[in-house]
Design a protein around this motif. Structure first.
Motif, short mmCIF file in Angstrom:
data_model
loop_
_atom_site.label_atom_id
_atom_site.label_comp_id
_atom_site.label_asym_id
_atom_site.label_seq_id
_atom_site.Cartn_x
_atom_site.Cartn_y
_atom_site.Cartn_z
N THR A 42 -7.23 -7.35 3.11
CA THR A 42 -7.27 -7.54 1.66
C THR A 42 -7.55 -6.24 0.92
OG1 THR A 42 -9.62 -8.11 1.75
CG2 THR A 42 -8.05 -9.92 1.94
N ASP A 43 -7.87 -5.13 1.65
CA ASP A 43 -8.15 -3.86 1.00
C ASP A 43 -6.89 -3.25 0.39
OD1 ASP A 43 -10.78 -4.04 1.67
OD2 ASP A 43 -10.66 -2.72 3.43
N ILE A 44 -5.72 -3.67 0.89
CA ILE A 44 -4.48 -3.06 0.44
C ILE A 44 -3.89 -3.85 -0.73
CG2 ILE A 44 -2.15 -2.42 1.13
CD1 ILE A 44 -4.34 -0.74 2.37
N SER A 45 -3.65 -3.16 -1.83
CA SER A 45 -3.09 -3.78 -3.02
C SER A 45 -1.83 -3.04 -3.44
CB SER A 45 -4.12 -3.76 -4.16
OG SER A 45 -3.51 -4.05 -5.41
N PHE A 46 -0.75 -3.78 -3.58
CA PHE A 46 0.52 -3.18 -3.99
C PHE A 46 0.38 -2.58 -5.39
CE2 PHE A 46 4.89 -3.35 -5.61
CZ PHE A 46 5.55 -2.71 -4.56
N LYS A 47 -0.32 -3.28 -6.26
CA LYS A 47 -0.52 -2.81 -7.63
C LYS A 47 -1.32 -1.52 -7.65
CE LYS A 47 -2.40 -4.25 -12.10
NZ LYS A 47 -3.10 -5.34 -12.83
N GLU A 48 -2.36 -1.47 -6.82
CA GLU A 48 -3.18 -0.25 -6.77
C GLU A 48 -2.40 0.93 -6.21
OE1 GLU A 48 -7.38 1.39 -4.84
OE2 GLU A 48 -6.84 -0.73 -4.68
N ALA A 49 -1.53 0.66 -5.22
CA ALA A 49 -0.72 1.73 -4.64
C ALA A 49 0.16 2.38 -5.72
CB ALA A 49 0.13 1.19 -3.50
N ILE A 50 0.73 1.53 -6.60
CA ILE A 50 1.55 2.07 -7.68
C ILE A 50 0.70 2.87 -8.66
CG2 ILE A 50 3.00 1.44 -9.65
CD1 ILE A 50 3.92 -1.00 -8.10
N SER A 51 -0.51 2.35 -8.97
CA SER A 51 -1.38 3.04 -9.92
C SER A 51 -1.84 4.39 -9.37
CB SER A 51 -2.59 2.18 -10.27
OG SER A 51 -3.44 2.00 -9.14
N VAL A 52 -2.02 4.47 -8.04
CA VAL A 52 -2.42 5.73 -7.41
C VAL A 52 -1.37 6.80 -7.69
CG1 VAL A 52 -2.67 6.90 -5.18
CG2 VAL A 52 -3.91 4.78 -5.62
N ILE A 53 -0.11 6.43 -7.57
CA ILE A 53 0.98 7.39 -7.80
C ILE A 53 0.94 7.91 -9.23
CG2 ILE A 53 3.49 7.62 -8.01
CD1 ILE A 53 3.77 5.72 -5.65
N PHE A 54 0.82 7.02 -10.20
CA PHE A 54 0.90 7.44 -11.60
C PHE A 54 -0.39 8.07 -12.10
CE2 PHE A 54 4.41 4.40 -11.34
CZ PHE A 54 5.41 5.14 -11.95
N ARG A 55 -1.49 7.93 -11.35
CA ARG A 55 -2.74 8.61 -11.70
C ARG A 55 -2.76 10.05 -11.16
NH1 ARG A 55 -5.63 3.90 -9.94
NH2 ARG A 55 -6.34 5.12 -8.15
N THR A 56 -1.88 10.32 -10.21
CA THR A 56 -1.86 11.65 -9.59
C THR A 56 -0.75 12.48 -10.23
OG1 THR A 56 -2.56 10.60 -7.52
CG2 THR A 56 -1.82 12.89 -7.40
N ARG A 57 -1.15 13.38 -11.11
CA ARG A 57 -0.18 14.14 -11.91
C ARG A 57 0.80 14.92 -11.05
NH1 ARG A 57 0.02 19.30 -14.14
NH2 ARG A 57 1.20 19.46 -16.10
N GLN A 58 0.29 15.54 -9.97
CA GLN A 58 1.16 16.35 -9.13
C GLN A 58 2.26 15.52 -8.47
OE1 GLN A 58 -2.14 16.26 -9.11
NE2 GLN A 58 -3.09 18.20 -8.49
N ILE A 59 1.92 14.28 -8.09
CA ILE A 59 2.92 13.39 -7.50
C ILE A 59 3.97 13.02 -8.53
CG2 ILE A 59 3.33 11.12 -6.47
CD1 ILE A 59 0.70 11.31 -5.05
#
Length: 395
Positions: free
Chosen positions: A198-215
């Motif tokens: 349950t630690d893995i969230s598809f929504k969070e994975a997307i948010s990680v990308i858009f929170r990381t400016r370099q990515i």
């Protein structure tokens, strides 16, 4: 040291046969559809279906691995679906049947492509060798080029009746190679039992990308590059055919395209220590500009085949650069998801370019499509050059 050498050797073989298998469909299906008597418009529909299905497959399969682990089992099941495509191609009688087979290949077989890279990078990271990813991935280019030349010769000698058999044989060999790789770890290198699903969230994975400016910046750069490159590459069968080439010419194009990738993949670990990823990608834009210019001037199959060398150098530069860059920036438990989702976002450019370039090819002709891709590359290269100069002055 012995253990890492053994694992690297297995992944070199894995990459070789995976991309050799991929060439059997990705490299030839556009020309195959034309050989069946379908129009360029129907080829464009097939390309769009393949592109969209592969992007959805990449995101979905990457998410499954992050959530449940068992990467080897997921890869085996996905690749095994390619047998359906190999068996089904000789029996296609309608366009919708071809579209369905292309969708299956895109979603399942092409869908594991970024997962393969994440799997390999993770193994290397255990030994602090992730900068050597290019040297392993380079064997995929060897397989891709070898398969292109071999399939081109076979099709020229025996005709398209052997096409389905080649695809099926390639998939079966790939399954056997995958089976030999141990799966005692998940995509992140930790024991699956230590991870709460349950630690893995598809929504969070997307948010990680858009929170990381370099990515985000890297995705935008690669989006533009991919739009022009895939726009031409997806219709390479039409391009070669319009310039008077056949299956052998197309196979040789892939051979000359893939061969230089080996050099740049092997050199990337050194290049990345001296140059920023953006500079290497700018160099790739310049190589693509030269390639398309030469093809536009001479407008023959020989120019397409020979200029595949520049395309290969460019592909090797960008692939090893941006994938390791994104993988290293992503959080530990979302590495497979971030890489797969980034690939999917970048791949949206291929979704948009497939129908656009398809329309240009069908409506205005091959030279217009090449000119269109050339203009996009020139504009993007100028913007990147301005950005690099600005960053240098700021530093």
């Amino acid at each position: 040291m012995v253990l890492i050498n053994k694992e690297i050797k297995k992944f070199r073989i894995y990459m070789f046969f995976y991309w050799a298998m991929m060439l059997s469909v990705v490299g030839m299906y556009t020309m195959y559809i034309l050989e069946l008597g379908y129009s360029k418009r129907e080829v464009g529909i097939a390309v769009t279906i393949y592109t969209m299905s592969s992007l959805v497959g990449q995101s979905f399969i990457g998410y499954l691995v992050d959530k449940f682990g068992h990467i080897k089992n997921i890869v085996l099941v996905s690749i095994s679906m390619g047998v359906i495509v190999g068996i089904g191609f000789p029996f296609t009688r309608a366009s919708w049947q071809i579209y369905l087979l292309i969708l299956i290949w895109g979603f399942f077989v092409a869908g594991v492509s970024p997962l393969n890279d994440a799997w390999c990078i993770n193994i290397l990271k255990k030994y602090n060798q992730q900068s050597n990813f290019g040297r392993v991935r380079g064997f995929g280019s060897i397989g891709y080029g070898f398969s292109g030349a071999l399939l081109g010769v076979l099709l020229q000698s025996f005709g398209w009746r052997i096409y389905g058999f080649y695809i099926t044989a390639a998939v079966i060999i790939m399954l056997a190679v995958t089976y030999t790789i141990s799966d005692n770890e998940n995509a992140h290198g930790s024991n699956q039992n230590q991870k709460n699903e349950t630690d893995i969230s598809f929504k969070e994975a997307i948010s990680v990308i858009f929170r990381t400016r370099q990515i985000v910046i890297m995705i935008i750069i690669m989006f533009t590059y991919n739009f022009a490159m895939r726009g031409i590459y997806n219709y390479l069968g039409i391009l070669v055919g319009d310039f008077g080439g056949g299956a052998l010419s197309l196979g040789l194009t892939y051979f000359f395209d893939a061969s230089p990738e080996i050099v740049t993949f092997f050199l990337t670990s050194r290049l990345l220590k001296k140059f920023h990823s953006k500079r290497l990608i700018l160099a790739a834009f310049v190589l693509q500009i030269i390639r398309l210019t030469v093809i536009l001037i001479f407008s023959n199959a020989v120019a397409v085949i020979s200029m595949g060398v520049l395309s290969g150098f460019a592909f090797g530069l960008v692939t090893a650069s941006y994938k390791t860059y994104i993988y290293n920036l992503a959080p530990a438990k979302y590495k497979a998801s971030c890489l797969s989702l980034s690939e999917s976002i970048i791949g949206i450019s291929a979704i948009t370019s497939a129908p656009i370039f398809g329309f240009v090819f069908a409506k205005f002709g091959t030279n217009s499509a090449i000119l269109f891709g050339l203009i996009i590359n020139i504009l993007a290269a100028l913007v990147m050059l301005k950005d690099i100069v600005f960053l240098r002055k700021t530093a």
